[in-house]
Enzyme design. Structure first.
Site, PDB file in Angstrom:
ATOM      1  CE  LYS A 201     134.178 110.629  -1.657  1.00  0.00           C
ATOM      2  NZ  LYS A 201     135.595 110.357  -1.675  1.00  0.00           N
TER       3      LYS A 201
ATOM      4  NE  ARG B  74     136.751 110.690   5.000  1.00  0.00           N
ATOM      5  CZ  ARG B  74     135.590 111.618   4.599  1.00  0.00           C
ATOM      6  NH1 ARG B  74     134.803 111.274   3.649  1.00  0.00           N
ATOM      7  NH2 ARG B  74     135.497 112.826   5.169  1.00  0.00           N
TER       8      ARG B  74
HETATM    9  N1  HH2 Z   1     136.555 111.923   0.604  1.00  0.00           N
HETATM   10  C1  HH2 Z   1     135.980 113.212   1.309  1.00  0.00           C
HETATM   11  C2  HH2 Z   1     136.706 113.706   2.140  1.00  0.00           C
HETATM   12  N2  HH2 Z   1     137.691 113.360   2.903  1.00  0.00           N
HETATM   13  N3  HH2 Z   1     139.352 111.569   2.964  1.00  0.00           N
HETATM   14  C3  HH2 Z   1     140.025 110.251   2.353  1.00  0.00           C
HETATM   15  N4  HH2 Z   1     141.114 110.038   3.020  1.00  0.00           N
HETATM   16  N5  HH2 Z   1     139.322 109.703   1.364  1.00  0.00           N
HETATM   17  C4  HH2 Z   1     138.209 110.279   0.726  1.00  0.00           C
HETATM   18  O1  HH2 Z   1     137.652 109.523  -0.100  1.00  0.00           O
HETATM   19  C5  HH2 Z   1     137.824 111.592   1.269  1.00  0.00           C
HETATM   20  C6  HH2 Z   1     138.457 112.062   2.181  1.00  0.00           C
HETATM   21  C7  HH2 Z   1     134.853 113.831   0.539  1.00  0.00           C
HETATM   22  O2  HH2 Z   1     133.733 113.301   1.182  1.00  0.00           O
HETATM   23  P1  HH2 Z   1     132.969 114.246   2.235  1.00  0.00           P
HETATM   24  O3  HH2 Z   1     133.843 114.429   3.445  1.00  0.00           O
HETATM   25  O4  HH2 Z   1     131.733 113.413   2.791  1.00  0.00           O
HETATM   26  O5  HH2 Z   1     132.537 115.525   1.616  1.00  0.00           O
HETATM   27  P2  HH2 Z   1     133.161 116.743   1.566  1.00  0.00           P
HETATM   28  O6  HH2 Z   1     134.581 117.115   1.103  1.00  0.00           O
HETATM   29  O7  HH2 Z   1     132.234 117.697   0.743  1.00  0.00           O
HETATM   30  O8  HH2 Z   1     133.078 117.432   2.926  1.00  0.00           O
END
Ligand code: HH2
Length: 287
Positions: free
Chosen positions: A228, A262
């Site tokens: 992040k 995660r």
């Molecule tokens: N962060 C993201 C997406 N889903 N779910 C939970 N429970 N906690 C988190 O911190 C979280 C989440 C964002 O990360 P990522 O999926 O890698 O990116 P994007 O939202 O751009 O797909």
């Protein structure tokens, strides 16, 4: 130290996940625009291959998402999100690990549960109309409630706290209590402070160092810090070079009480956790 009264298991559908060992949730984004892996797994074949690789690396859960929730992201039409996620879920239902669906959309939640998904991971904490009803109608699926004020498109403008740890804790407690009052077994619920969601870099740092302040919630804590932007700001590294920072953040989070991480880099996280678990986690008596 894990607080003595921390839950020892998390009910996720037909899986009862032990929390004696830290669980690794592997991220599978089937999106063109996710902040770190957008466009890398957005064909069915690539998504399936990546899920199998994550399991081989030691993922305990695969979290499938079809909508980017990075700051400023525009919402994706519901049918587009469903068309991204459901074929992947269908193809992965024989995997030995529980599947989680990263969505706020009630129709997708229901369809995912019907296909055998075990966990609803909702960055909006089941606040969309109909989402709570889907979770309630399922007897036993796991649920992740994440803290976020506002929507990804405008959430950074909502990043105002007097004491971010206390306010996030109280918000999560209220939302958990609302679900329990609606009849949902607390053994199904994991809570997530929502790193990067409606928080500045300073808030994210305060939350990570103060994560033990969430222990009184008495629910499994899930954290998502992997790659992040807070880690980019701290290290000066672009998103492709944040593995070391992500490992450090994951270890600090579990040291401060998180039991589910995660992450995108499952194998490296498992190795880091193996060292932590052997040397720093509370140990049963050595034989
Ligand atoms: N962060 C993201 C997406 N889903 N779910 C939970 N429970 N906690 C988190 O911190 C979280 C989440 C964002 O990360 P990522 O999926 O890698 O990116 P994007 O939202 O751009 O797909």
């Amino acid at each position: 130290m894990i607080p003595a009264r921390a839950p020892r298991a998390w009910r996720c559908g037909r899986h009862l996940l032990s929390l004696e060992r830290v669980l690794v949730m592997g991220v599978l984004n089937v999106t063109p625009d996710s902040f770190s892996d957008g466009g890398r797994h957005d064909t069915l074949a690539a998504a399936i291959a990546h899920a199998h690789a994550l399991v081989a690396e030691g993922a305990d859960i695969i979290d499938i998402g079809g909508e980017s929730t990075r700051p400023g992201a525009a919402p994706v039409p519901d049918e587009v999100e469903r068309a991204r996620v459901l074929p992947v879920l269908q193809a992965l239902r024989e995997l030995p690990v529980p599947l989680s669906v990263d969505t706020s959309q009630p129709a997708l939640m229901q369809a995912a549960l019907d296909l055998g998904a075990s966990i609803l991971n909702d960055v909006r904490a089941l606040r969309r109309d109909g989402a709570l009803a889907v979770a309630r109608a399922s007897a036993d699926c796991g649920i992740v409630l994440m803290h976020m004020i506002g929507e990804p498109a405008d959430m950074q403008a909502q990043a105002r706290y007097q004491d971010v740890v206390v306010e996030v804790r109280d918000w999560l407690a209220r939302r958990r209590d609302e679900l329990v009052a609606a009849g949902i077994d607390p053994a199904r619920i994991a809570l997530d402070p929502g790193f990067g969601f409606s928080k500045t870099r300073g808030h994210n740092r305060a939350l990570l160092s103060g994560l033990r302040g969430l222990a009184p919630l008495d629910q499994p804590l899930l954290v998502g810090l992997s790659r992040k932007s807070t880690l980019g700001e701290l290290t000066g590294r672009p998103v492709t070079e944040r593995l070391a920072a992500s490992l450090a953040a994951a270890l600090l989070a579990v040291h401060n009480g998180a039991r589910i991480v995660r992450v995108h880099d499952v194998g490296a996280t498992r190795d880091a956790l193996a060292v932590w678990q052997a040397c720093a986690a509370p140990q049963p008596q050595e034989e």
